[in-house]
Scaffold this motif. Structure first.
Motif, mmCIF file in Angstrom:
data_model
loop_
_atom_site.group_PDB
_atom_site.id
_atom_site.type_symbol
_atom_site.label_atom_id
_atom_site.label_comp_id
_atom_site.label_asym_id
_atom_site.label_seq_id
_atom_site.Cartn_x
_atom_site.Cartn_y
_atom_site.Cartn_z
ATOM 1 N N GLY B 240 10.241 34.975 -5.842
ATOM 2 C CA GLY B 240 10.952 34.915 -4.701
ATOM 3 C C GLY B 240 11.684 36.009 -4.304
ATOM 4 N N HIS B 241 12.112 36.889 -5.277
ATOM 5 C CA HIS B 241 12.815 38.126 -5.111
ATOM 6 C C HIS B 241 12.361 39.418 -4.774
ATOM 7 C CE1 HIS B 241 16.157 35.247 -6.086
ATOM 8 N NE2 HIS B 241 17.168 36.319 -5.639
ATOM 9 N N SER B 243 10.770 40.680 -2.316
ATOM 10 C CA SER B 243 11.435 41.498 -1.152
ATOM 11 C C SER B 243 12.469 42.129 -1.587
ATOM 12 C CB SER B 243 11.756 40.756 -0.008
ATOM 13 O OG SER B 243 10.403 40.090 0.485
ATOM 14 N N VAL B 244 13.550 41.928 -2.182
ATOM 15 C CA VAL B 244 14.754 42.265 -2.650
ATOM 16 C C VAL B 244 14.512 43.592 -3.473
ATOM 17 C CG1 VAL B 244 16.909 41.908 -4.055
ATOM 18 C CG2 VAL B 244 16.046 40.298 -2.759
ATOM 19 N N LEU B 253 7.572 43.882 2.356
ATOM 20 C CA LEU B 253 6.177 43.031 1.847
ATOM 21 C C LEU B 253 6.107 42.222 2.892
ATOM 22 C CD1 LEU B 253 6.989 42.589 -1.655
ATOM 23 C CD2 LEU B 253 5.533 44.238 -0.851
ATOM 24 N N ILE B 255 5.889 39.008 3.308
ATOM 25 C CA ILE B 255 6.511 37.854 2.565
ATOM 26 C C ILE B 255 7.744 37.389 2.887
ATOM 27 C CG2 ILE B 255 7.497 37.364 0.252
ATOM 28 C CD1 ILE B 255 4.995 38.759 -0.984
ATOM 29 N N GLU B 256 7.762 36.168 2.743
ATOM 30 C CA GLU B 256 9.101 35.482 3.277
ATOM 31 C C GLU B 256 9.491 34.384 2.090
ATOM 32 O OE1 GLU B 256 10.442 35.221 7.634
ATOM 33 O OE2 GLU B 256 8.137 34.589 7.590
ATOM 34 N N SER B 257 10.495 34.260 1.766
ATOM 35 C CA SER B 257 11.159 33.355 0.516
ATOM 36 C C SER B 257 11.537 32.091 0.972
ATOM 37 C CB SER B 257 12.072 33.966 -0.217
ATOM 38 O OG SER B 257 11.387 35.389 -0.812
ATOM 39 N N ASN B 303 13.695 30.747 5.592
ATOM 40 C CA ASN B 303 13.972 31.781 4.465
ATOM 41 C C ASN B 303 15.289 31.230 3.913
ATOM 42 O OD1 ASN B 303 12.140 32.776 6.306
ATOM 43 N ND2 ASN B 303 12.799 35.098 5.770
ATOM 44 N N SER B 304 15.208 31.235 2.573
ATOM 45 C CA SER B 304 16.417 30.957 1.939
ATOM 46 C C SER B 304 16.132 31.371 0.327
ATOM 47 C CB SER B 304 16.769 29.426 1.813
ATOM 48 O OG SER B 304 18.008 29.214 1.187
ATOM 49 N N TYR B 305 17.265 31.917 -0.330
ATOM 50 C CA TYR B 305 17.354 32.147 -1.660
ATOM 51 C C TYR B 305 18.145 31.151 -2.323
ATOM 52 C CZ TYR B 305 15.211 36.759 -0.549
ATOM 53 O OH TYR B 305 14.315 37.694 -0.235
ATOM 54 N N SER B 306 18.627 29.954 -1.474
ATOM 55 C CA SER B 306 19.568 29.004 -2.165
ATOM 56 C C SER B 306 18.735 28.188 -3.153
ATOM 57 C CB SER B 306 20.413 28.345 -1.199
ATOM 58 O OG SER B 306 19.639 27.386 -0.539
#
Lengths: 110, 417
Positions: B240-241, B243-244, B253, B255-257, B303-306
């Motif tokens: 998931g990270h 792209s970071v 990239l 890519i979407e998370s 999209n979210s990283y939570s």
């Protein structure tokens, strides 16, 4: 679940809306003049930031109009919604927000 | 080099005499050296497998695995543990079946029981379109030498006697892969970690990468919260990270998370002895050896990283589960969680070189990376060691997004599209 404020209809449940990804992507004005890498970047490469994200939503089960949302992808907090053509508002979401990420994609002017 | 106990019934008996007080650590608590031949960023299953195969098969033993949290604490510990290779396209079938073949010998190879159980996997069809899809995909899979059977509703009922065939979305048939099944996800991370450590790989937890050293467009190492670690080659396997990390290295990239949720029920006596998935109503279900029903929901839309996700996703998944299996209606759910999945538009992974020399990415496995863990690590290790793509990995280069040669596995990923 998010509560989203449609700029026309007011605050509604997320289930009324559909999500359409990163906002403010600009189609290259002369597609025939860009190379495959630039076209690929326009079509597929995304910022996908961990932080503030400007994104498109549509009020699918309401007025069916499109608008933009400024949301923090770390905690899903929505900072603002705004109409197409309007500028995103300045917000302070703390340090290390996504909009500070380097912008090196020629297909994605912001 | 670390010499751990070899696990066997004899070592178990021997340690029992001492009340199991003197088992050696499964892997060393390594401290980072100043420099490595190769650094793998991400201590999940894919990253640990990459390090293991680098040391085992590529002769690259000066390797560190850097994990920002604890081993297997990301998507390796958050998935629904399903293993299968019933993918449509030749490129995917080759890659995923490579993984299944490695799964089949993995416990013996690692001397660690990953509890790989080929209990069979059903993919249900609910309408004419589904039937056409599984018919086409089933034949394509079979032509690629992968086991694949089309079942009638009656045959489905034999395998899952309590299934409701006549719901609002009736079951019209199913695609069965008997070699599919489940594995114990934590054991996969631990088994690879232990085996890699025994070959000299340094496994460093609580070590977060914050930037890359790049000189003349060539990677020189990684900046971490424990200082700079030099590396001739760097492989990023962070799901998931990704792209970071790509942003730190100066590129983007495709890519979407998004969050992907799963949940487990209270433990039951054995009731379901295969894996059943349905893309149309979006319900995956299997029963763990502990007795819990393991249920996979759909990914959230945004999209979210939570690592959280929305309740609507869970409700949707449970509605589908109850429609298919009314006997679970009074079951209590024990836990719910989310992992951040890295989704590409064609639902196929990226195993790729990058604009920075000697920096490689293995990501984009999206909602279904666990099944590929051994194969992914195996081909990625060869890519890093040789600096050129393994033949099985070559079609999954980032270049496919510029050439339009997408490998569209939306249907095999059980994603409505």
């Amino acid at each position: 679940m998010l509560l989203i404020k449609c700029p026309w209809c007011g605050t509604r449940d997320m289930s009324e809306f559909s999500y359409h990804g990163e906002a403010h992507l600009l189609r290259p004005p002369a597609p025939a003049e860009v190379d495959d890498a630039q076209w690929g970047a326009y079509l597929f490469a995304r910022k996908n930031p961990k932080g503030l994200h400007r994104e498109r939503w549509m009020h699918a089960h309401g007025c069916r109009r499109w608008f933009n949302v400024l949301r923090d992808t770390r905690d899903d907090r929505i900072y603002a919604t705004y109409r197409p053509g309007d500028s995103p508002p300045d917000v302070d979401a703390g340090d290390d927000n996504g909009e500070n990420n380097g912008d090196n994609n020629p297909g994605n002017p912001t | 080099m670390n010499k751990p106990n070899r696990y066997s019934v004899f070592s178990l008996a021997r340690h029992a005499l001492n009340y199991h007080q003197d088992w050696a650590r499964a892997w060393r608590n390594a401290q980072p050296k100043r420099e490595y031949e190769a650094v793998i960023v991400g201590g999940g299953g894919h990253g640990l497998a990459t390090a293991y195969y680098l040391a085992r098969e590529c002769g690259v033993r000066d390797v560190a695995v850097l994990e920002k949290g604890w081993l297997g604490g990301g998507n390796t510990g958050r998935n629904t543990t399903i293993v299968r290779s019933n993918y449509l396209w030749d490129e995917s079938a080759a890659l995923y079946d490579h993984a299944v073949k490695l799964w089949e010998g993995l416990s013996a190879e690692l001397n660690y029981n990953v509890m790989f159980s080929q209990r069979g996997l059903l993919h249900l069809a609910h309408n004419v379109h589904d039937m056409q899809e599984i018919g086409r995909r089933g034949c394509a899979i079979y032509a690629n030498g992968i086991d694949s059977e089309l079942l009638t509703p009656a045959q489905v009922k034999t395998m899952v006697p309590f299934i409701n065939l006549d719901g609002r979305q009736p079951v019209l048939g199913a695609l069965l892969q008997r070699r599919g099944g489940t594995a114990r996800h934590d054991a996969v991370a631990w088994g690879y970690a232990r085996a890699a450590d025994a070959l000299g790989v340094d496994i460093i937890q609580n070590c977060e990468v914050t930037g890359f050293g790049i000189d003349a467009n060539r990677v020189t190492g990684v900046q971490t919260n424990r200082g700079f670690i030099g590396a001739r080659k760097v492989g990023c396997v962070v799901a998931g990270h990704c792209s970071v990390l790509a942003d730190m290295a100066g590129f983007r990239l495709p890519i979407e998370s998004t969050p992907l949720q799963a949940l487990v029920s209270e433990p039951l006596k054995p009731v379901l002895d295969c894996v059943v998935m349905s893309g149309t109503v979006h319900a995956y279900i299997s029963q763990s050896d502990k007795g819990e029903l393991v249920i996979g929901a759909g990914s959230d839309a945004y999209n979210s990283y939570s690592q959280r996700g929305g309740f609507d996703s869970i409700e949707h998944a449970l509605c589908a589960v109850l429609e298919l299996y009314p006997i679970f209606s009074r079951l209590k759910m024990l836990r719910q969680w989310a992992g951040i999945v890295d989704v590409t538009v064609d639902r196929s992974p990226l195993i790729t070189a990058t604009p920075v020399r000697n920096l490689f990415f293995n990501c984009g496995w999206g909602t279904g990376g666990f099944k590929a863990t051994p194969g992914s690590g195996h081909v990625f290790a060869h890519c890093i060691a040789r600096g050129e793509m393994h033949p099985l990995a070559a079609p999954f280069s980032i270049e496919r997004f510029n050439r339009g040669a997408l490998i569209d596995e939306g249907a095999a990923a059980a994603v409505a599209h």
